[in-house]
Design an enzyme around this catalytic site. Structure first.
Site, short mmCIF file in Angstrom:
data_model
loop_
_atom_site.label_atom_id
_atom_site.label_comp_id
_atom_site.label_asym_id
_atom_site.label_seq_id
_atom_site.Cartn_x
_atom_site.Cartn_y
_atom_site.Cartn_z
N PRO A 71 -0.60 -1.44 -8.97
CA PRO A 71 0.25 -0.27 -8.84
C PRO A 71 1.57 -0.51 -8.10
CG PRO A 71 -1.70 -0.06 -7.47
CD PRO A 71 -1.92 -1.23 -8.38
N ASN A 72 2.60 0.10 -8.62
CA ASN A 72 3.96 0.12 -8.05
C ASN A 72 4.71 -1.21 -8.21
OD1 ASN A 72 3.88 2.85 -7.04
ND2 ASN A 72 2.42 2.10 -5.51
N ARG B 28 12.02 -1.39 -4.95
CA ARG B 28 11.05 -0.83 -4.00
C ARG B 28 11.03 -1.70 -2.74
NH1 ARG B 28 4.81 -2.49 -4.39
NH2 ARG B 28 4.02 -1.17 -2.74
N TYR C 199 9.61 -6.75 -0.32
CA TYR C 199 9.18 -7.34 -1.59
C TYR C 199 10.28 -8.10 -2.34
CZ TYR C 199 5.18 -4.39 -0.68
OH TYR C 199 4.09 -3.80 -0.09
N ASN D 3 -2.38 -9.43 -8.74
CA ASN D 3 -1.85 -8.83 -7.52
C ASN D 3 -2.37 -7.40 -7.54
OD1 ASN D 3 -0.53 -7.63 -5.44
ND2 ASN D 3 1.48 -8.51 -5.90
N ALA E 161 -1.88 -2.10 -3.71
CA ALA E 161 -2.58 -1.26 -2.74
C ALA E 161 -4.10 -1.25 -2.95
CB ALA E 161 -2.02 0.16 -2.80
N GLU F 150 -6.13 -14.21 -6.27
CA GLU F 150 -5.46 -13.04 -5.69
C GLU F 150 -4.07 -13.45 -5.19
OE1 GLU F 150 -7.64 -11.38 -2.42
OE2 GLU F 150 -6.00 -10.05 -1.85
N HIS G 76 -0.25 -12.11 -3.44
CA HIS G 76 0.60 -11.10 -2.80
C HIS G 76 1.98 -11.67 -2.55
CE1 HIS G 76 -2.80 -8.49 -2.22
NE2 HIS G 76 -3.47 -9.54 -1.79
N ARG H 241 1.23 -7.75 8.40
CA ARG H 241 1.70 -6.38 8.22
C ARG H 241 0.76 -5.37 8.90
NH1 ARG H 241 3.39 -5.37 2.23
NH2 ARG H 241 4.33 -3.58 3.28
C1 DQA Z 1 1.25 -6.35 -2.08
C2 DQA Z 1 0.77 -5.99 -0.68
C3 DQA Z 1 0.02 -4.66 -0.69
O1 DQA Z 1 -0.41 -4.32 0.62
C4 DQA Z 1 0.91 -3.55 -1.19
O2 DQA Z 1 0.20 -2.34 -1.29
C5 DQA Z 1 1.59 -3.88 -2.48
C6 DQA Z 1 2.07 -5.25 -2.71
C7 DQA Z 1 2.12 -7.64 -2.09
O3 DQA Z 1 2.32 -8.19 -3.17
O4 DQA Z 1 2.63 -8.05 -1.05
O5 DQA Z 1 1.83 -3.00 -3.30
O6 DQA Z 1 0.11 -6.62 -2.89
#
Ligand code: DQA
Length: 147
Positions: free
Chosen positions: A11-12, A19, A24, A75, A78, A99, A101, A108
């Site tokens: 998501p997002n 964003r 990011y 990825n 959230a 996984e 990120h 964080r």
């Molecule tokens: C994320 C880290 C997550 O905590 C966050 O909710 C994201 C992006 C990252 O790629 O750093 O949406 O997965």
């Protein structure tokens, strides 16, 4: 040997570039995908890329992946910190999952420092921006080659 890798952006991540660029970065998801496809072509690997803002859709992607992909890169965004459903889907699929990120989740907020996904993943790459995906793709290719 088939070399089929599925990349799932949670998501997002469709908003990458606009964003929270201080966290990011300014690189769009489209650009990251193009970079991955270029590497995949060079390595003669088939790459399918999906993005979803919906937990159930991501669960379904794992459900369908079993016979179609050798490795999955995700990825979970959230959902990393909340989704028992995605964690269970990874285990049920039996497909080695990496996984990823962009940010270093351990530097964080406290709620981001727990991953429900990491214990059922082959490994985790966190904190290198778009390079995290490239490293994950290299790891995925290595998993396939070392079979
Ligand atoms: C994320 C880290 C997550 O905590 C966050 O909710 C994201 C992006 C990252 O790629 O750093 O949406 O997965």
């Amino acid at each position: 040997m088939s070399k089929r890798i599925l990349v799932i952006h949670g998501p997002n991540l469709n908003l990458l570039g606009e964003r929270e660029p201080d966290i990011y970065g300014k690189v769009s998801l489209d650009k990251i995908n193009k970079m991955l496809l270029k590497i995949a072509a060079k390595e003669k690997v088939q790459l399918k890329i999906a993005q979803s803002n919906h937990e159930g859709e991501i669960v379904d992607l794992f459900g369908k992946a079993k016979t179609k992909f050798e490795v999955i890169i995700i990825n979970p965004a959230a959902y990393t910190h909340t989704s028992v459903a995605i964690r269970d889907a990874i285990v049920a699929s039996g497909v080695p999952t990496i996984e990823v990120h962009l940010s270093n989740i351990y530097s964080r907020e406290t709620f981001r420092q727990t991953s429900l996904i990491a214990p059922v993943s082959k490994g985790q790459i966190s904190g290198f921006g778009p390079l995290s995906y490239v490293l994950a793709l290299e790891a995925a290719i290595d998993i396939i080659k070392s079979r």
